[in-house]
Design an enzyme around this catalytic site. Structure first.
Site, PDB file in Angstrom:
ATOM      1  N   GLU A  74       0.829  -1.203   0.000  1.00 20.00           N
ATOM      2  CA  GLU A  74       0.000   0.000   0.000  1.00 20.00           C
ATOM      3  C   GLU A  74       0.863   1.252   0.000  1.00 20.00           C
ATOM      4  O   GLU A  74       1.935   1.288   0.600  1.00 20.00           O
ATOM      5  CB  GLU A  74      -0.874   0.020   1.262  1.00 20.00           C
ATOM      6  CG  GLU A  74      -1.842  -1.132   1.343  1.00 20.00           C
ATOM      7  CD  GLU A  74      -2.619  -1.156   2.657  1.00 20.00           C
ATOM      8  OE1 GLU A  74      -2.528  -0.168   3.405  1.00 20.00           O
ATOM      9  OE2 GLU A  74      -3.294  -2.150   2.925  1.00 20.00           O
TER      10      GLU A  74
ATOM     11  N   CYS B  59       3.081   8.439   1.488  1.00 23.79           N
ATOM     12  CA  CYS B  59       3.526   7.486   2.499  1.00 23.79           C
ATOM     13  C   CYS B  59       3.969   6.205   1.787  1.00 23.79           C
ATOM     14  O   CYS B  59       3.183   5.602   1.051  1.00 23.79           O
ATOM     15  CB  CYS B  59       2.381   7.208   3.466  1.00 23.79           C
ATOM     16  SG  CYS B  59       2.852   6.157   4.844  1.00 23.79           S
TER      17      CYS B  59
ATOM     18  N   CYS C 255       5.463  -6.963   7.784  1.00 25.52           N
ATOM     19  CA  CYS C 255       6.393  -6.402   8.763  1.00 25.52           C
ATOM     20  C   CYS C 255       6.652  -7.421   9.857  1.00 25.52           C
ATOM     21  O   CYS C 255       5.735  -8.139  10.281  1.00 25.52           O
ATOM     22  CB  CYS C 255       5.820  -5.122   9.373  1.00 25.52           C
ATOM     23  SG  CYS C 255       6.962  -4.295  10.509  1.00 25.52           S
TER      24      CYS C 255
ATOM     25  N   CYS D 121       3.952  -4.961  16.150  1.00 22.97           N
ATOM     26  CA  CYS D 121       3.415  -4.002  17.121  1.00 22.97           C
ATOM     27  C   CYS D 121       1.922  -4.274  17.286  1.00 22.97           C
ATOM     28  O   CYS D 121       1.205  -4.505  16.300  1.00 22.97           O
ATOM     29  CB  CYS D 121       3.662  -2.574  16.649  1.00 22.97           C
ATOM     30  SG  CYS D 121       5.415  -2.151  16.529  1.00 22.97           S
TER      31      CYS D 121
ATOM     32  N   CYS E  56      -0.895  -2.422  15.110  1.00 23.50           N
ATOM     33  CA  CYS E  56      -0.660  -2.221  13.682  1.00 23.50           C
ATOM     34  C   CYS E  56      -1.195  -3.371  12.835  1.00 23.50           C
ATOM     35  O   CYS E  56      -0.843  -4.533  13.064  1.00 23.50           O
ATOM     36  CB  CYS E  56       0.841  -2.053  13.433  1.00 23.50           C
ATOM     37  SG  CYS E  56       1.306  -1.909  11.704  1.00 23.50           S
TER      38      CYS E  56
ATOM     39  N   GLY F 123       6.081  -2.100   6.785  1.00 23.88           N
ATOM     40  CA  GLY F 123       7.446  -2.540   7.010  1.00 23.88           C
ATOM     41  C   GLY F 123       8.254  -1.604   7.888  1.00 23.88           C
ATOM     42  O   GLY F 123       7.865  -0.469   8.164  1.00 23.88           O
ATOM     43  N   GLU F 124       9.387  -2.101   8.363  1.00 17.30           N
ATOM     44  CA  GLU F 124      10.355  -1.334   9.159  1.00 17.30           C
ATOM     45  C   GLU F 124      11.522  -0.967   8.241  1.00 17.30           C
ATOM     46  O   GLU F 124      12.309  -1.834   7.854  1.00 17.30           O
ATOM     47  CB  GLU F 124      10.837  -2.181  10.351  1.00 17.30           C
ATOM     48  CG  GLU F 124      12.084  -1.685  11.050  1.00 17.30           C
ATOM     49  CD  GLU F 124      12.037  -0.223  11.456  1.00 17.30           C
ATOM     50  OE1 GLU F 124      12.947   0.526  11.029  1.00 17.30           O
ATOM     51  OE2 GLU F 124      11.105   0.183  12.184  1.00 17.30           O
TER      52      GLU F 124
ATOM     53  N   SER G  20      10.559   6.826   9.059  1.00 16.87           N
ATOM     54  CA  SER G  20      10.010   6.447  10.360  1.00 16.87           C
ATOM     55  C   SER G  20      10.523   5.066  10.755  1.00 16.87           C
ATOM     56  O   SER G  20      10.511   4.140   9.955  1.00 16.87           O
ATOM     57  CB  SER G  20       8.482   6.441  10.298  1.00 16.87           C
ATOM     58  OG  SER G  20       7.935   5.990  11.512  1.00 16.87           O
TER      59      SER G  20
ATOM     60  N   LEU H 210       7.913   6.115  19.014  1.00 17.81           N
ATOM     61  CA  LEU H 210       8.129   5.899  20.451  1.00 17.81           C
ATOM     62  C   LEU H 210       6.899   5.254  21.092  1.00 17.81           C
ATOM     63  O   LEU H 210       6.975   4.172  21.661  1.00 17.81           O
ATOM     64  CB  LEU H 210       8.447   7.245  21.105  1.00 17.81           C
ATOM     65  CG  LEU H 210       9.022   7.211  22.508  1.00 17.81           C
ATOM     66  CD1 LEU H 210      10.346   6.489  22.551  1.00 17.81           C
ATOM     67  CD2 LEU H 210       9.178   8.647  23.040  1.00 17.81           C
ATOM     68  N   HIS H 211       5.780   5.952  21.045  1.00 17.27           N
ATOM     69  CA  HIS H 211       4.453   5.441  21.396  1.00 17.27           C
ATOM     70  C   HIS H 211       4.257   5.080  22.875  1.00 17.27           C
ATOM     71  O   HIS H 211       3.172   4.630  23.257  1.00 17.27           O
ATOM     72  CB  HIS H 211       4.065   4.235  20.534  1.00 17.27           C
ATOM     73  CG  HIS H 211       4.141   4.489  19.065  1.00 17.27           C
ATOM     74  ND1 HIS H 211       3.818   5.709  18.503  1.00 17.27           N
ATOM     75  CD2 HIS H 211       4.519   3.688  18.028  1.00 17.27           C
ATOM     76  CE1 HIS H 211       3.995   5.651  17.185  1.00 17.27           C
ATOM     77  NE2 HIS H 211       4.437   4.447  16.880  1.00 17.27           N
TER      78      HIS H 211
ATOM     79  N   CYS I  88      -2.262   1.998   7.733  1.00 12.66           N
ATOM     80  CA  CYS I  88      -1.470   1.045   6.966  1.00 12.66           C
ATOM     81  C   CYS I  88      -1.894  -0.407   7.196  1.00 12.66           C
ATOM     82  O   CYS I  88      -2.061  -0.848   8.323  1.00 12.66           O
ATOM     83  CB  CYS I  88      -0.002   1.217   7.328  1.00 12.66           C
ATOM     84  SG  CYS I  88       1.029   0.499   6.089  1.00 12.66           S
TER      85      CYS I  88
END
Length: 345
Positions: free
Chosen positions: A91, A104, A111, A115, A118, A162-163, A194, A217-218, A335
Protein backbone atom coordinates in the site's frame (compact mmCIF):
# COMPACT_ATOMS: atom_id res chain seq x y z
CA UNK A 1 17.22 -9.53 -18.13
CA UNK A 2 17.74 -6.83 -15.51
CA UNK A 3 15.15 -4.59 -13.85
CA UNK A 4 16.67 -1.26 -14.87
CA UNK A 5 14.91 0.65 -12.06
CA UNK A 6 17.03 -1.32 -9.58
CA UNK A 7 20.20 0.40 -10.80
CA UNK A 8 21.51 3.55 -9.13
CA UNK A 9 23.16 6.14 -11.36
CA UNK A 10 26.69 4.69 -11.25
CA UNK A 11 25.34 1.18 -11.92
CA UNK A 12 23.26 2.47 -14.83
CA UNK A 13 26.28 4.25 -16.28
CA UNK A 14 28.37 1.06 -16.03
CA UNK A 15 25.59 -0.94 -17.70
CA UNK A 16 25.27 1.54 -20.58
CA UNK A 17 29.00 2.00 -21.19
CA UNK A 18 30.45 -1.40 -20.33
CA UNK A 19 27.61 -3.80 -21.10
CA UNK A 20 26.01 -2.04 -24.06
CA UNK A 21 29.05 -0.17 -25.40
CA UNK A 22 27.10 3.09 -25.71
CA UNK A 23 28.46 6.58 -24.99
CA UNK A 24 28.29 7.83 -21.40
CA UNK A 25 25.77 10.61 -22.19
CA UNK A 26 23.20 7.93 -23.03
CA UNK A 27 23.10 7.00 -19.34
CA UNK A 28 22.12 10.58 -18.43
CA UNK A 29 19.36 10.57 -21.06
CA UNK A 30 18.11 7.18 -19.92
CA UNK A 31 18.15 8.23 -16.25
CA UNK A 32 15.98 11.26 -17.00
CA UNK A 33 13.49 9.16 -18.96
CA UNK A 34 13.25 6.61 -16.14
CA UNK A 35 12.93 8.98 -13.18
CA UNK A 36 12.03 12.52 -14.32
CA UNK A 37 9.55 11.49 -16.99
CA UNK A 38 8.53 8.09 -15.62
CA UNK A 39 8.67 6.44 -19.06
CA UNK A 40 6.72 3.15 -18.97
CA UNK A 41 8.81 1.52 -21.73
CA UNK A 42 11.89 2.09 -23.87
CA UNK A 43 9.87 2.99 -26.98
CA UNK A 44 8.71 6.16 -25.23
CA UNK A 45 12.32 7.41 -25.07
CA UNK A 46 12.21 9.30 -28.35
CA UNK A 47 15.63 10.98 -28.19
CA UNK A 48 17.44 7.62 -27.91
CA UNK A 49 18.64 6.00 -31.14
CA UNK A 50 16.32 3.21 -32.30
CA UNK A 51 19.06 0.56 -32.32
CA UNK A 52 19.99 1.53 -28.74
CA UNK A 53 16.35 1.20 -27.67
CA UNK A 54 16.16 -2.23 -29.30
CA UNK A 55 19.28 -3.33 -27.46
CA UNK A 56 17.82 -2.06 -24.19
CA UNK A 57 14.64 -4.06 -24.82
CA UNK A 58 16.72 -7.21 -25.25
CA UNK A 59 18.74 -6.71 -22.06
CA UNK A 60 16.54 -4.85 -19.58
CA UNK A 61 12.97 -4.23 -18.47
CA UNK A 62 11.05 -1.41 -16.80
CA UNK A 63 8.76 -2.80 -14.12
CA UNK A 64 6.27 -0.35 -12.67
CA UNK A 65 3.88 -1.68 -10.00
CA UNK A 66 0.37 -2.44 -11.20
CA UNK A 67 -2.33 -0.31 -9.56
CA UNK A 68 -4.80 -2.91 -8.28
CA UNK A 69 -7.21 -0.75 -6.26
CA UNK A 70 -7.66 3.02 -5.90
CA UNK A 71 -9.67 4.44 -3.01
CA UNK A 72 -10.32 8.16 -2.60
CA UNK A 73 -11.44 9.69 0.66
CA UNK A 74 -13.84 12.59 1.01
CA UNK A 75 -10.89 14.55 2.49
CA UNK A 76 -8.83 14.01 -0.69
CA UNK A 77 -6.57 11.24 0.59
CA UNK A 78 -5.87 8.61 -2.07
CA UNK A 79 -4.85 5.05 -1.26
CA UNK A 80 -3.27 2.86 -3.93
CA UNK A 81 -3.00 -0.89 -3.50
CA UNK A 82 -0.12 -1.92 -5.74
CA UNK A 83 0.60 -5.39 -7.11
CA UNK A 84 4.30 -6.18 -7.50
CA UNK A 85 5.79 -8.44 -10.14
CA UNK A 86 5.50 -11.58 -7.98
CA UNK A 87 1.88 -10.80 -7.08
CA UNK A 88 2.68 -9.36 -3.64
CA UNK A 89 0.46 -6.48 -2.51
CA UNK A 90 1.68 -3.26 -0.88
CA UNK A 91 0.00 0.00 0.00
CA UNK A 92 0.96 3.61 -0.60
CA UNK A 93 -1.05 6.67 0.43
CA UNK A 94 -1.19 10.16 -1.12
CA UNK A 95 -2.11 12.77 1.50
CA UNK A 96 -3.22 16.29 0.50
CA UNK A 97 -1.45 19.13 2.30
CA UNK A 98 -1.47 22.88 1.60
CA UNK A 99 -1.06 23.01 -2.18
CA UNK A 100 0.82 19.72 -2.50
CA UNK A 101 0.73 16.02 -1.63
CA UNK A 102 2.79 13.92 0.77
CA UNK A 103 3.25 10.24 -0.09
CA UNK A 104 3.53 7.49 2.50
CA UNK A 105 5.83 4.70 1.25
CA UNK A 106 6.26 1.03 2.14
CA UNK A 107 9.65 -0.69 2.34
CA UNK A 108 8.67 -4.28 3.06
CA UNK A 109 5.86 -6.66 2.15
CA UNK A 110 4.41 -7.15 5.61
CA UNK A 111 6.39 -6.40 8.76
CA UNK A 112 8.29 -8.44 11.33
CA UNK A 113 7.85 -6.02 14.23
CA UNK A 114 4.37 -7.22 15.30
CA UNK A 115 3.42 -4.00 17.12
CA UNK A 116 0.09 -4.75 18.78
CA UNK A 117 -1.74 -1.74 17.31
CA UNK A 118 -0.66 -2.22 13.68
CA UNK A 119 -2.57 -4.08 10.95
CA UNK A 120 0.60 -4.71 8.95
CA UNK A 121 2.36 -6.12 12.01
CA UNK A 122 -0.46 -8.63 12.47
CA UNK A 123 0.10 -9.94 8.90
CA UNK A 124 3.68 -10.94 9.58
CA UNK A 125 6.72 -10.48 7.37
CA UNK A 126 6.87 -11.67 3.76
CA UNK A 127 9.96 -10.06 2.23
CA UNK A 128 11.99 -6.90 1.67
CA UNK A 129 11.15 -4.68 -1.29
CA UNK A 130 13.68 -3.80 -4.00
CA UNK A 131 14.61 -0.22 -4.96
CA UNK A 132 12.53 -0.65 -8.11
CA UNK A 133 9.51 -1.55 -5.96
CA UNK A 134 10.06 1.15 -3.33
CA UNK A 135 10.56 3.95 -5.86
CA UNK A 136 7.94 2.45 -8.17
CA UNK A 137 5.45 3.67 -5.55
CA UNK A 138 6.68 7.24 -6.14
CA UNK A 139 6.39 6.84 -9.92
CA UNK A 140 2.87 5.40 -9.56
CA UNK A 141 1.79 8.09 -7.09
CA UNK A 142 3.19 10.94 -9.16
CA UNK A 143 1.59 9.57 -12.34
CA UNK A 144 -1.80 9.25 -10.60
CA UNK A 145 -1.66 12.87 -9.39
CA UNK A 146 -0.62 14.20 -12.82
CA UNK A 147 -3.25 12.19 -14.70
CA UNK A 148 -6.01 13.42 -12.40
CA UNK A 149 -4.98 17.08 -12.35
CA UNK A 150 -4.02 17.10 -8.68
CA UNK A 151 -1.41 19.21 -6.88
CA UNK A 152 2.22 18.03 -7.15
CA UNK A 153 3.96 15.48 -4.96
CA UNK A 154 6.48 17.27 -2.73
CA UNK A 155 7.12 15.25 0.44
CA UNK A 156 7.84 11.59 1.13
CA UNK A 157 7.44 9.72 4.40
CA UNK A 158 8.65 6.16 4.85
CA UNK A 159 5.82 5.30 7.23
CA UNK A 160 4.00 2.62 5.25
CA UNK A 161 4.25 -1.14 5.51
CA UNK A 162 7.45 -2.54 7.01
CA UNK A 163 10.35 -1.33 9.16
CA UNK A 164 12.64 0.70 6.86
CA UNK A 165 15.82 0.09 8.86
CA UNK A 166 15.45 -3.68 8.44
CA UNK A 167 15.86 -3.09 4.69
CA UNK A 168 18.71 -0.63 5.25
CA UNK A 169 20.95 -1.24 2.24
CA UNK A 170 18.07 -0.85 -0.22
CA UNK A 171 16.65 2.07 1.76
CA UNK A 172 19.94 4.00 1.46
CA UNK A 173 20.22 3.17 -2.23
CA UNK A 174 16.65 4.42 -2.73
CA UNK A 175 17.33 7.63 -0.78
CA UNK A 176 20.40 8.38 -2.92
CA UNK A 177 18.31 7.92 -6.06
CA UNK A 178 15.58 10.16 -4.60
CA UNK A 179 18.17 12.87 -3.81
CA UNK A 180 19.63 12.84 -7.35
CA UNK A 181 18.90 16.29 -8.87
CA UNK A 182 18.69 14.84 -12.41
CA UNK A 183 16.13 12.25 -11.33
CA UNK A 184 13.34 12.41 -8.76
CA UNK A 185 15.08 15.37 -7.05
CA UNK A 186 13.72 15.18 -3.47
CA UNK A 187 15.89 17.05 -0.97
CA UNK A 188 16.78 15.63 2.46
CA UNK A 189 14.40 18.00 4.21
CA UNK A 190 11.44 16.65 2.21
CA UNK A 191 12.04 13.00 3.15
CA UNK A 192 11.31 11.42 6.54
CA UNK A 193 12.11 7.84 7.53
CA UNK A 194 10.01 6.45 10.36
CA UNK A 195 11.49 3.66 12.49
CA UNK A 196 10.88 1.91 15.79
CA UNK A 197 14.62 2.41 16.30
CA UNK A 198 17.66 0.20 15.72
CA UNK A 199 20.82 1.82 17.04
CA UNK A 200 23.45 0.49 14.62
CA UNK A 201 21.24 1.14 11.60
CA UNK A 202 20.43 4.66 12.83
CA UNK A 203 24.15 5.39 13.11
CA UNK A 204 24.70 4.28 9.50
CA UNK A 205 21.69 6.30 8.31
CA UNK A 206 22.95 9.37 10.14
CA UNK A 207 26.38 9.18 8.49
CA UNK A 208 24.76 9.17 5.04
CA UNK A 209 22.98 12.51 5.69
CA UNK A 210 20.17 11.64 3.28
CA UNK A 211 17.08 12.04 5.45
CA UNK A 212 15.65 12.91 8.84
CA UNK A 213 14.33 10.16 11.12
CA UNK A 214 11.05 10.01 12.99
CA UNK A 215 11.16 7.58 15.89
CA UNK A 216 8.02 5.56 16.68
CA UNK A 217 8.13 5.90 20.45
CA UNK A 218 4.45 5.44 21.40
CA UNK A 219 5.16 4.98 25.13
CA UNK A 220 6.81 7.12 27.81
CA UNK A 221 8.32 4.17 29.74
CA UNK A 222 10.22 1.01 28.90
CA UNK A 223 7.59 -1.11 30.66
CA UNK A 224 4.65 0.22 28.63
CA UNK A 225 6.64 0.05 25.38
CA UNK A 226 7.34 -3.63 26.08
CA UNK A 227 3.59 -4.25 26.32
CA UNK A 228 2.49 -2.50 23.12
CA UNK A 229 5.68 -2.92 21.02
CA UNK A 230 7.39 -6.03 22.44
CA UNK A 231 9.89 -6.56 19.61
CA UNK A 232 10.81 -2.90 19.22
CA UNK A 233 11.28 -2.61 22.99
CA UNK A 234 14.20 -5.06 22.88
CA UNK A 235 16.17 -1.86 22.25
CA UNK A 236 15.88 -0.20 25.65
CA UNK A 237 14.19 3.18 25.51
CA UNK A 238 17.14 4.90 27.25
CA UNK A 239 19.63 3.46 24.75
CA UNK A 240 17.40 4.49 21.83
CA UNK A 241 17.07 8.08 23.06
CA UNK A 242 20.81 8.30 23.71
CA UNK A 243 21.43 7.15 20.12
CA UNK A 244 19.07 9.84 18.82
CA UNK A 245 20.90 12.45 20.90
CA UNK A 246 23.97 11.56 18.82
CA UNK A 247 22.16 11.70 15.45
CA UNK A 248 23.82 14.36 13.22
CA UNK A 249 21.46 17.29 12.77
CA UNK A 250 21.88 20.47 10.77
CA UNK A 251 21.01 23.90 12.21
CA UNK A 252 17.30 24.21 13.10
CA UNK A 253 16.72 20.47 12.64
CA UNK A 254 15.19 18.39 15.44
CA UNK A 255 14.45 14.74 16.03
CA UNK A 256 10.76 13.84 15.67
CA UNK A 257 9.21 11.38 18.10
CA UNK A 258 5.91 9.84 17.04
CA UNK A 259 3.42 9.04 19.76
CA UNK A 260 0.28 7.06 18.92
CA UNK A 261 -2.42 7.81 21.48
CA UNK A 262 -4.32 4.63 22.41
CA UNK A 263 -7.51 5.22 24.38
CA UNK A 264 -7.02 4.29 28.04
CA UNK A 265 -3.53 2.87 27.43
CA UNK A 266 -1.02 5.70 27.00
CA UNK A 267 -3.11 8.88 26.71
CA UNK A 268 -3.49 10.15 30.28
CA UNK A 269 -1.97 13.31 31.72
CA UNK A 270 0.23 11.05 33.86
CA UNK A 271 1.62 9.55 30.64
CA UNK A 272 2.15 13.09 29.30
CA UNK A 273 4.13 13.94 32.45
CA UNK A 274 6.26 10.82 31.98
CA UNK A 275 6.89 11.83 28.36
CA UNK A 276 8.01 15.30 29.49
CA UNK A 277 10.44 13.69 31.93
CA UNK A 278 11.80 11.60 29.06
CA UNK A 279 12.05 14.28 26.36
CA UNK A 280 11.96 17.65 28.12
CA UNK A 281 15.69 18.36 27.86
CA UNK A 282 16.10 17.00 24.30
CA UNK A 283 16.23 18.78 20.93
CA UNK A 284 13.03 17.28 19.56
CA UNK A 285 9.39 17.64 18.64
CA UNK A 286 6.51 15.26 19.25
CA UNK A 287 4.01 14.21 16.61
CA UNK A 288 0.81 13.05 18.32
CA UNK A 289 -1.38 10.61 16.39
CA UNK A 290 -4.84 9.53 17.50
CA UNK A 291 -5.36 5.76 17.04
CA UNK A 292 -7.45 4.93 13.96
CA UNK A 293 -9.36 1.69 14.70
CA UNK A 294 -9.75 -0.89 11.91
CA UNK A 295 -12.48 -3.51 11.61
CA UNK A 296 -11.14 -5.55 14.53
CA UNK A 297 -9.44 -2.99 16.76
CA UNK A 298 -7.39 -4.16 19.72
CA UNK A 299 -7.59 -0.65 21.15
CA UNK A 300 -10.04 2.22 21.19
CA UNK A 301 -9.49 5.72 19.89
CA UNK A 302 -8.73 8.41 22.47
CA UNK A 303 -11.29 11.17 22.93
CA UNK A 304 -10.63 14.49 21.21
CA UNK A 305 -10.55 16.16 24.61
CA UNK A 306 -7.88 13.74 25.84
CA UNK A 307 -5.72 14.34 22.76
CA UNK A 308 -5.95 18.11 23.19
CA UNK A 309 -5.16 17.91 26.92
CA UNK A 310 -2.14 15.73 26.18
CA UNK A 311 -0.86 18.22 23.59
CA UNK A 312 -1.56 21.18 25.89
CA UNK A 313 0.50 19.63 28.69
CA UNK A 314 3.52 19.08 26.41
CA UNK A 315 3.36 22.70 25.21
CA UNK A 316 3.11 23.92 28.82
CA UNK A 317 6.47 22.25 29.43
CA UNK A 318 8.03 23.81 26.30
CA UNK A 319 7.91 20.66 24.17
CA UNK A 320 6.84 21.35 20.60
CA UNK A 321 3.91 19.05 19.88
CA UNK A 322 1.62 18.73 16.88
CA UNK A 323 -1.47 16.62 16.35
CA UNK A 324 -1.40 14.80 13.05
CA UNK A 325 -4.71 15.21 11.26
CA UNK A 326 -6.47 11.88 10.87
CA UNK A 327 -6.82 11.48 7.13
CA UNK A 328 -8.66 8.91 5.02
CA UNK A 329 -10.58 7.18 7.80
CA UNK A 330 -13.47 6.44 5.44
CA UNK A 331 -11.12 4.50 3.09
CA UNK A 332 -9.17 2.68 5.82
CA UNK A 333 -6.00 4.66 5.17
CA UNK A 334 -4.24 3.25 8.21
CA UNK A 335 -1.47 1.05 6.97
CA UNK A 336 -2.38 -2.55 6.17
CA UNK A 337 -6.16 -2.10 6.33
CA UNK A 338 -6.79 -2.16 2.57
CA UNK A 339 -4.49 -5.12 1.96
CA UNK A 340 -6.14 -7.04 4.79
CA UNK A 341 -9.53 -6.25 3.25
CA UNK A 342 -8.47 -7.50 -0.20
CA UNK A 343 -7.04 -10.72 1.18
CA UNK A 344 -10.41 -11.62 2.69
CA UNK A 345 -11.96 -11.79 -0.80
Amino acid sequence: MIDILDLDYSELESFVVQELGAPRFRAAQLWQWLWQKGAPDFDAMTNLAKNFREELKGRAMIRHPQVDVVQTSKDGTVKLLLRLDDGALVETVLIPMDGHYTQCLSTQVGCAMACTFCNTGLMGFERNMSMSEILGQVLSGRAYLEQNGHAPLKNLVFMGMGEPLLNLEILIKSLKTLNNPDGLNFSRRRITVSSVGFIKQLEILGREELTLPAISLHAPTQELREKIMPKAAKTHIKDLLAAMDRYPLRPRERVTYEYLLLGGVNDSIEHAKQLVKLLGHRKCKVNLIAYNPGDKPLYKAPSKEQVLEFEKHLWSKNITATIRRSMGQDIKAACGQLKADQQKH
